[in-house]
Enzyme design. Structure first.
Site, short mmCIF file in Angstrom:
data_model
loop_
_atom_site.label_atom_id
_atom_site.label_comp_id
_atom_site.label_asym_id
_atom_site.label_seq_id
_atom_site.Cartn_x
_atom_site.Cartn_y
_atom_site.Cartn_z
N HIS A 43 0.87 -1.19 0.00
CA HIS A 43 0.00 0.00 0.00
C HIS A 43 0.90 1.23 0.00
CE1 HIS A 43 -3.58 2.21 2.17
NE2 HIS A 43 -3.17 2.83 1.07
N GLU A 151 -12.53 -6.64 -3.47
CA GLU A 151 -11.95 -7.30 -2.31
C GLU A 151 -12.89 -7.05 -1.16
OE1 GLU A 151 -7.83 -6.44 -1.28
OE2 GLU A 151 -8.19 -7.06 0.80
N HIS A 191 -8.28 -8.36 5.39
CA HIS A 191 -8.17 -7.40 6.51
C HIS A 191 -8.43 -8.09 7.84
CE1 HIS A 191 -7.86 -3.69 8.72
NE2 HIS A 191 -7.37 -3.15 7.61
N1 PXP Z 1 -6.60 -5.72 2.27
C1 PXP Z 1 -6.56 -4.35 2.26
C2 PXP Z 1 -7.32 -3.64 1.19
C3 PXP Z 1 -5.80 -3.64 3.21
O1 PXP Z 1 -5.79 -2.30 3.18
C4 PXP Z 1 -5.07 -4.36 4.17
C5 PXP Z 1 -4.24 -3.62 5.18
O2 PXP Z 1 -3.24 -2.92 4.54
C6 PXP Z 1 -5.12 -5.76 4.12
C7 PXP Z 1 -5.91 -6.42 3.19
C8 PXP Z 1 -4.35 -6.61 5.08
O3 PXP Z 1 -4.83 -6.42 6.38
P1 PXP Z 1 -4.02 -7.06 7.60
O4 PXP Z 1 -2.71 -6.33 7.67
O5 PXP Z 1 -4.92 -6.78 8.75
O6 PXP Z 1 -3.83 -8.51 7.30
#
Ligand code: PXP
Length: 242
Positions: A43, A151, A191
């Site tokens: 990101h 997603e 997430h």
């Molecule tokens: N998906 C998205 C769109 C995210 O923004 C994030 C966090 O950067 C994740 C997945 C991964 O989340 P986690 O770090 O809680 O596994």
């Protein structure tokens, strides 16, 4: 069936705590791939709190699986994506003060604005995914933007208190996956997923990729990235047998 994409942002978070060269998220990404990850997610935030432009440039050169760039739907970020050409862009909401991405992207009220960004990227052959809450109006709006993927935000499932609430949130993910697929959208999820809660999500029919960062990088502090990734890959594979 679902595969694992490892988010290596937190390796860069640690590096930025000192503003020096280590630990390097590029190394983390390469080890994660060797351990069985089928994609790497980063990101590039507006505030550059972890991943830097240099990381995007080098990962574009070195990642051999699939590079997924999470970014805000801004002109500046569209220009970065067009310059570095990740294998996929995931549009996420971004607020300066948040600790991590909080809710999903508000697409329902902004179809035209999001569609312009989707058109710019997909018109340039970069597939786009929209990170949305598992809600019917967001899924419907995502379809209207023309994005190839969504997603589904798993945060409510992960944070649910008690079996009943957790089951309800899991069902929302199942139902919205089905709805999205029936509209021709491809579906990823992520997430807050960890070694305890991942299997139920990995077992959802139609979910293709799971984006997981915090739990894997946290565990890797104790056991190393290779083992942390391998154990997650194995858990996801186990879900295919459910
Ligand atoms: N998906 C998205 C769109 C995210 O923004 C994030 C966090 O950067 C994740 C997945 C991964 O989340 P986690 O770090 O809680 O596994």
């Amino acid at each position: 069936m679902a595969v694992l994409c490892v988010n290596v942002d937190h390796v860069a978070t640690l590096r930025e705590a000192r503003k020096i060269a280590e630990p390097d998220p590029i190394t983390a990404a390469l080890i994660a791939e060797l351990a069985g990850a089928e994609g790497i997610t980063i990101h590039l935030r507006e505030d550059r709190r972890h991943i830097q432009e240099r990381d995007l440039r080098l990962m574009r050169e070195t990642v051999k699986t699939k590079l997924n760039l999470e970014m805000a739907a801004t002109d500046e970020m569209v220009a970065f994506a067009q310059k570095y050409r990740p294998d996929m862009v995931t549009l996420v909401p971004e607020k300066r003060e948040e600790v991590t991405t909080e809710g999903g992207l508000e697409v329902a009220g902004r179809v035209d604005a999001i569609r312009r960004v989707v058109d710019a990227l997909q018109g340039d052959r970069i597939p786009v995914s929209l990170f949305i809450d598992p809600e019917p109006d967001q899924v419907e709006a995502a379809r209207k933007t023309g994005a190839s993927f969504i997603e589904l935000h798993t945060g409510r499932y992960v944070g649910a208190k008690g079996d009943e609430a957790r089951q309800r949130e899991l069902e929302a993910l199942v139902v919205q996956t089905r709805k999205a697929r029936s509209m021709g959208l491809r579906v990823n999820a992520g997430h807050g997923l960890n070694y305890k809660n991942v299997v139920a999500v990995a077992a959802i029919e139609g979910v293709e990729e799971l984006n997981i960062g915090h739990s894997i990088i946290s565990y890797s502090v104790f056991v190393g990235i290779e083992r942390a990734v391998r154990e997650m890959v194995d858990l996801i594979a186990e879900a295919r047998r459910i």
